[in-house]
Design a protein around this motif. Structure first.
Motif, mmCIF file in Angstrom:
data_model
loop_
_atom_site.group_PDB
_atom_site.id
_atom_site.type_symbol
_atom_site.label_atom_id
_atom_site.label_comp_id
_atom_site.label_asym_id
_atom_site.label_seq_id
_atom_site.Cartn_x
_atom_site.Cartn_y
_atom_site.Cartn_z
ATOM 1 N N TRP A 18 7.535 10.074 41.442
ATOM 2 C CA TRP A 18 8.766 10.124 40.659
ATOM 3 C C TRP A 18 8.573 9.430 39.314
ATOM 4 O O TRP A 18 8.975 9.960 38.274
ATOM 5 C CB TRP A 18 9.892 9.467 41.456
ATOM 6 C CG TRP A 18 11.261 9.702 40.886
ATOM 7 C CD1 TRP A 18 12.089 10.761 41.137
ATOM 8 C CD2 TRP A 18 11.951 8.853 39.970
ATOM 9 N NE1 TRP A 18 13.263 10.618 40.427
ATOM 10 C CE2 TRP A 18 13.201 9.464 39.711
ATOM 11 C CE3 TRP A 18 11.642 7.645 39.349
ATOM 12 C CZ2 TRP A 18 14.132 8.898 38.852
ATOM 13 C CZ3 TRP A 18 12.571 7.078 38.487
ATOM 14 C CH2 TRP A 18 13.800 7.701 38.254
ATOM 15 N N ARG A 22 8.455 10.979 35.414
ATOM 16 C CA ARG A 22 9.308 10.472 34.342
ATOM 17 C C ARG A 22 8.476 10.101 33.121
ATOM 18 O O ARG A 22 8.868 10.377 31.982
ATOM 19 C CB ARG A 22 10.120 9.270 34.830
ATOM 20 C CG ARG A 22 11.188 8.848 33.834
ATOM 21 C CD ARG A 22 12.190 7.895 34.424
ATOM 22 N NE ARG A 22 11.618 6.591 34.714
ATOM 23 C CZ ARG A 22 12.347 5.524 35.076
ATOM 24 N NH1 ARG A 22 13.665 5.643 35.209
ATOM 25 N NH2 ARG A 22 11.782 4.375 35.326
ATOM 26 N N ASN A 174 13.965 17.834 39.068
ATOM 27 C CA ASN A 174 13.912 17.843 40.527
ATOM 28 C C ASN A 174 14.921 18.833 41.120
ATOM 29 O O ASN A 174 15.621 18.542 42.092
ATOM 30 C CB ASN A 174 14.132 16.439 41.097
ATOM 31 C CG ASN A 174 13.043 15.477 40.672
ATOM 32 O OD1 ASN A 174 11.881 15.863 40.521
ATOM 33 N ND2 ASN A 174 13.402 14.231 40.473
ATOM 34 N N THR A 209 6.566 18.837 41.297
ATOM 35 C CA THR A 209 7.259 18.559 40.039
ATOM 36 C C THR A 209 6.500 19.133 38.841
ATOM 37 O O THR A 209 7.105 19.574 37.867
ATOM 38 C CB THR A 209 7.475 17.053 39.857
ATOM 39 O OG1 THR A 209 6.222 16.368 39.983
ATOM 40 C CG2 THR A 209 8.444 16.503 40.885
#
Length: 233
Positions: A18, A22, A174, A209
């Motif tokens: 995650w 980012r 997401n 992702t």
């Protein structure tokens, strides 16, 4: 974000899927902005996003409202200050870029915090903001992280506009994971522990992702909303 959570973020953010995604989003936006200038990372936590700014040649200042986060940033040689996002100890019109990534949802008076972002930006300066999306996804995960709200596209864009920022773009992240996240978090009686993601799952989520970036899904509902806006000249 409390002291324990900040320490956990600092421990996992280099490898966790995650946080890696980012940082990729930040890097992509920095490339679009062109020549680096002066930036402020509001809610810097462990300093991972501030490092991205520095790596891309920006003169970056980290701001956080916990001493633990500020100490972590200072230990990495960063320019860092303890401050409330609603009362930034920074001169007006002095920054080319302001990051506020997963910050506004923790602040009761998000209008004042967003107005502070506008204030410290120079005319034409850019704000990059991210927030959790959609109260339909509200769960114990949000409560444990100290969030007050999740946003819709409308509430996020209205917040930015009320603060005097002109919206450039808003998009979802997401999207592919949203059904899984909604099901999993609503079934959990405690906060999801990102530190305990199995390495194989972590890499699988990173690949997912990465694939999502290439798909035309950014207008679909996701788990996170990003917005890029600027202070009008």
């Amino acid at each position: 974000m409390d002291t324990i959570e900040i320490q956990r973020v600092a421990e996992i953010e280099d490898d966790n899927w995650w946080y890696r995604e980012r940082r990729e989003i930040i890097a992509r936006e920095l490339r679009r902005l062109g020549a680096p200038g002066r930036a402020v990372d509001i809610g810097a936590a462990g300093g991972g996003n501030t490092r991205v700014l520095l790596d891309h040649g920006w003169r970056a200042t980290a701001i956080d409202n916990t001493e633990t986060a500020v100490d972590l940033c200072l230990a990495q040689g960063m320019d860092a200050y303890y401050a409330d996002a609603c009362f930034l100890p920074l001169p007006s019109g002095s920054f080319d870029l302001a990051l506020a990534l997963n910050v506004l949802e923790h602040i009761e008076d998000d209008a004042t915090a967003t107005a502070e972002i506008t204030r410290v930006l120079r005319p034409g300066g850019t704000a990059l903001v991210s927030v959790p999306c959609d109260m339909k996804l509200w769960s114990t995960h949000d409560v444990a992280l100290g969030r007050i709200r999740r946003y819709t596209r409308r509430t996020l864009t209205d917040t930015l506009a009320t603060a005097g920022l002109a919206l450039d773009r808003v998009w979802s992240c997401n999207v592919v994971l949203r059904p899984f996240v909604r099901l999993r978090r609503h079934r959990m009686a405690h906060c999801e522990d990102m530190a305990n993601v199995h390495p194989a799952l972590n890499e699988g989520l990173s690949l997912l992702t990465s694939l999502e970036r290439r798909l035309p899904l950014k207008s679909w509902p996701g788990v996170t909303l990003f917005a890029r806006a600027h202070r009008p000249t």
